[in-house]
Design a protein around this motif. Structure first.
Motif, mmCIF file in Angstrom:
data_model
loop_
_atom_site.group_PDB
_atom_site.id
_atom_site.type_symbol
_atom_site.label_atom_id
_atom_site.label_comp_id
_atom_site.label_asym_id
_atom_site.label_seq_id
_atom_site.Cartn_x
_atom_site.Cartn_y
_atom_site.Cartn_z
ATOM 1 N N GLY A 1 -30.800 8.063 55.340
ATOM 2 C CA GLY A 1 -30.403 9.304 54.685
ATOM 3 C C GLY A 1 -30.445 9.296 53.182
ATOM 4 N N ILE A 2 -31.142 8.325 52.589
ATOM 5 C CA ILE A 2 -31.241 8.264 51.130
ATOM 6 C C ILE A 2 -32.494 9.016 50.702
ATOM 7 C CG2 ILE A 2 -31.308 6.770 49.107
ATOM 8 C CD1 ILE A 2 -28.766 6.458 50.706
ATOM 9 N N LYS A 3 -32.334 10.254 50.295
ATOM 10 C CA LYS A 3 -33.479 11.100 49.931
ATOM 11 C C LYS A 3 -33.815 11.001 48.447
ATOM 12 C CE LYS A 3 -33.596 12.509 54.161
ATOM 13 N NZ LYS A 3 -34.633 11.973 55.090
ATOM 14 N N THR B 1 -41.892 4.394 42.744
ATOM 15 C CA THR B 1 -41.712 5.373 41.673
ATOM 16 C C THR B 1 -42.957 6.224 41.471
ATOM 17 O OG1 THR B 1 -40.166 3.840 40.601
ATOM 18 C CG2 THR B 1 -41.011 5.647 39.265
ATOM 19 N N ALA B 2 -44.128 5.615 41.673
ATOM 20 C CA ALA B 2 -45.385 6.346 41.508
ATOM 21 C C ALA B 2 -45.683 7.259 42.693
ATOM 22 C CB ALA B 2 -46.536 5.365 41.304
ATOM 23 N N GLU C 1 -40.576 12.532 43.474
ATOM 24 C CA GLU C 1 -39.528 13.491 43.801
ATOM 25 C C GLU C 1 -38.237 12.814 44.251
ATOM 26 O OE1 GLU C 1 -41.184 12.187 47.595
ATOM 27 O OE2 GLU C 1 -42.095 12.735 45.671
ATOM 28 N N SER C 2 -38.322 11.539 44.606
ATOM 29 C CA SER C 2 -37.161 10.821 45.140
ATOM 30 C C SER C 2 -36.443 9.961 44.107
ATOM 31 C CB SER C 2 -37.595 9.927 46.315
ATOM 32 O OG SER C 2 -38.020 10.703 47.416
ATOM 33 N N ALA D 1 -48.220 7.754 36.708
ATOM 34 C CA ALA D 1 -47.628 8.534 37.803
ATOM 35 C C ALA D 1 -46.107 8.574 37.749
ATOM 36 C CB ALA D 1 -48.091 7.961 39.147
ATOM 37 N N TRP D 2 -45.500 7.770 36.869
ATOM 38 C CA TRP D 2 -44.040 7.762 36.786
ATOM 39 C C TRP D 2 -43.571 9.007 36.038
ATOM 40 C CZ3 TRP D 2 -43.455 2.012 34.839
ATOM 41 C CH2 TRP D 2 -43.912 1.160 35.854
#
Length: 335
Positions: free
Chosen positions: A149-151, A169-170, A174-175, A272-273
């Motif tokens: 459940g860690i979104k 991270t890349a 969104e997370s 991408a970060w």
């Protein structure tokens, strides 16, 4: 058709070159450390729901099967703090486990939901054959976080855990709310800084990792600048002593190289970060010259914000300078 890379290694600063010329640890000192810790016995494996109290904070052990490889991957993670708190995911390096972050988790668990993960191949997580590319394991780890459940989460990493953190991270901007990126090559690289790559790659045949007391003391003797308390070194050794660790960990070094990791960052990951990023490095790190990180903002052009934090000590500042490390993470959480 694949093209040869035109990227060139960065020349080492004179200060760093002097250190690299005598980088590998003194074998006589390692032998003395092995004798000192010869009393250590293996630590029993934990079970789902087991707890331990460290510095007055309760840490709960969890085990979960997630998707990956042919069918599934077993993950071990340790949690502290309120379930309603904003999550912080901690990823360790070699030769460590979740325990590497126990000082920081103890403090931050007063407010945050702190989750320390044993990387695949380490501690009490999966040791079986399968995908040991950092990119592949990072995706398996991300899938596991979704299962619990860690979104959205803050990500704090060190050393080999940072390689996987780079991909998470890349690929999932969104997370990741904020990225505390610790002790790993970024934009600059020189192979003189990574002689351990070849040594660890050959470990299954040389037996280099078979004696956890010797191996842990070799690694800490290699890149540690400040003394680590004996009780903490004892636990680090025990965490690397779980069956199968010495055979699983080298799979990473046979699945990739420091050079290929560097090329992946330069060719796409850094751009991408998107979240705020704090680069955390030991001020006296032997393998991560602080001069390489001074212009980090230029290397991560699309991040919301970029900061660089030098922490007193060498490579293992989470244990060398625990209070200063915690302060750095608190600064990250304000970015």
């Amino acid at each position: 058709m694949a093209q040869l890379s035109s990227l060139e290694y960065t020349q080492l600063p004179e200060r760093a070159q002097k250190i690299v010329d005598s980088l590998l640890p003194d074998e006589e000192k390692i032998h003395k450390q092995v004798e000192k810790f010869s009393y250590i016995k293996a630590r029993p494996s934990d079970k789902e729901g087991d707890t331990e109290i460290l510095n007055g904070t309760t840490f709960t052990h969890h085990f979960l099967y997630g998707p990956g490889d042919s069918e599934r991957v077993l993950w071990h993670y340790v949690e502290a703090g309120p379930e309603s708190g904003e999550p912080i995911i901690f990823l360790h390096g070699i030769p460590d486990s979740w325990y590497q972050w126990r000082h920081q988790m103890t403090v931050l668990a007063k407010t945050y939901r702190c989750i320390g993960v044993d990387l695949k191949g380490y501690g009490q997580s999966e040791k079986g054959a399968g995908d040991y590319r950092h990119e592949g394991v990072a995706e398996q780890l991300y899938d596991m976080l979704q299962l619990i459940g860690i979104k959205t989460f803050n990500l704090v990493t060190h050393d080999r855990g940072t390689v996987q953190g780079d991909f998470i991270t890349a690929k999932h901007p969104e997370s990741v709310l904020r990225y505390g990126r610790g002790e790993q090559h970024l934009y600059h690289f020189n192979p003189q800084l990574a002689p351990q790559g070849e040594i660890f790659r050959d470990a299954p045949w040389t037996g280099f990792m078979e004696d956890p007391i010797k191996f842990v003391n070799w690694v800490y003797g290699f890149v540690c600048n400040k003394p680590i308390p004996e009780d903490e070194m004892e636990r680090v050794i025990q965490e690397f002593s779980y069956p199968g660790t010495s055979r699983a960990v080298p799979r990473y070094f046979n699945s990739s190289t420091f050079r290929s990791e560097w090329l992946q960052r330069r060719n796409g990951l850094l751009a991408a970060w998107k979240c705020p990023v704090m680069i955390m490095e030991g001020y006296d790190s032997k393998t991560q010259p602080r001069e390489f990180y001074e212009n980090a903002r230029e290397y991560i052009p699309n991040a919301k914000d970029v900061a660089v934090k030098y922490i007193p000590g060498g490579h293992f500042w989470t244990l060398e300078s625990p209070a200063e490390t915690t302060e750095a993470i608190l600064e990250l959480l304000k970015m």
